[in-house]
Design an enzyme around this catalytic site. Sequence first.
Site, PDB file in Angstrom:
ATOM      1  CG  ASN A 318      -2.186   0.820   0.966  1.00 38.84           C
ATOM      2  OD1 ASN A 318      -2.304   1.503  -0.059  1.00 38.84           O
ATOM      3  ND2 ASN A 318      -3.123   0.774   1.904  1.00 38.84           N
ATOM      4  CG  HIS A 349      -6.684   1.063   7.709  1.00 42.77           C
ATOM      5  ND1 HIS A 349      -5.480   1.699   7.861  1.00 42.77           N
ATOM      6  CD2 HIS A 349      -6.540   0.251   6.633  1.00 42.77           C
ATOM      7  CE1 HIS A 349      -4.635   1.283   6.933  1.00 42.77           C
ATOM      8  NE2 HIS A 349      -5.257   0.409   6.170  1.00 42.77           N
TER       9      HIS A 349
END
Length: 495
Positions: A318, A349
């Site tokens: 990521n 998140h």
Amino acid sequence: QVNFVVCQLFALLAAIWFRTYLHSSKTSPFIRHVVATLLGLYLALFCFGWYALHFVIQSGISYYIMIIIGVENMHKYCFVFALGYLTVCQITRVYIFDYGQYSADFSGPMMIITQKITSLAFEIHDGMFRKNEDLTPSQRCLAVRRMPSLLEYLSYNCNFMGILAGPLCSYKDYITFIEGRSYHLQQSEANGKEDAKYEQTDPSPNIAVAQKLLICGLSLFFHMTITKTLPVEYNIDDNFRATASWPVRFFYLYVSLMAARPKYYFAWTLADAINNAAGFGFRGYDKNGVTHWDLISNLRIQQIEFSTSFKMFLDNWNIQTALWLKRVCYERATFSPTIQTFILSAIWHGVYPGYYLTFLTGILMTLAARAIRNNIRHYFVESPAVKLCYDMITWMATQVAISYTVVPFVLLSVKPSFTFYSSCYFCLHIASILVLLVFPLKRTQKGSKKHESIQPVWSKKLEEENLLQKNNYSTTNNSFSQKQEITCRYQALKQ
């Protein structure tokens, strides 16, 4: 998930059409902005229904904040609003609509939009308020020195290439692509002379797109066939915990978490291929004239699977999100940047408790891994044979540590996460604490080494390659100068 795949395949076809019929040489930036934005909003509406209005509301209010607050403090207000709005949406989706399910997960695209809103706010603040000499080289390169129009802002946040799965890109890279300046490149020789051999060429992304689609196909096949047979939940199965030996349990832990990664490989690689198909993501030529389409790539699979340190894994997983965390948090933190960065990552998140357990565990793992690397690695690098053994051991340790850390991220809830950790007697938590007590944790130096421990940009090997390629790579800015800092991809554009 079906809607997501259908929309992404449609976006791939739209990207090919966009590059062919709305190429920058044929169409004005205004038309390209309008079409990219409308297509993006259409895909969002198709996928999420009227929940897609959240994307426009979040972007619109953030733009209004930028206009009325002013460049001195707008980055703070945009950061708090965008992250707060995202968190409220995540809370309503998780605790009001459907806990543990990902149906109509409209907060996913909002996570990317939040990254874009906050990163652009900081870039405008750097470019229009802070003094140039106060900026780091990377901040100087990314600084935006003109307030974007509302159309440019919406296009950047909601374009069809990245609205569903990203990846994050810098505002200047996106505008350069829309305006068609990313191909006006020159190959620079080591002596500073310019070779016009590759000047004004429009490189084809077809090979890069085909390669990435092949990776998507293999990842999807692996996910559909292998992942289902190796569920992460089996790690907390009562019978498995009672009968399996410790080596078997740790081996299954590794393979089950490895099997959980291909869905991310599929989604992120497909998103990268869509951007490339539209002509976005071109990083430059090497000295042999070979094109590189990894400007906004989000992962490097080989480095992930064979990483020999916690840092190497984070550097290649990521990537664009790690860059965002580095730019808006780690570089600007006044104390405990590692802890602040992990906390921000957890908040971004979502609101599942498992995310917080993972990132709190990640803090311990990162600090312990840094302490071990700083204190003992130099004893094992002299002899190639010894280094090979060291690399094999650290690879196994890294893979187990990563798997151990991210189990709560997959299980989501507190009870199963603590069931797993308690069944392992919190062994790696305790080991990390002991390592931090035994080994001194060296303070990082200011400057180029300041952010090395968690620097989420590239692995050290990639950094060394970039240094060697300083004079071999063209950048995405046609005003590139050899006098700029080596960490810059381009100079500040003349707005």
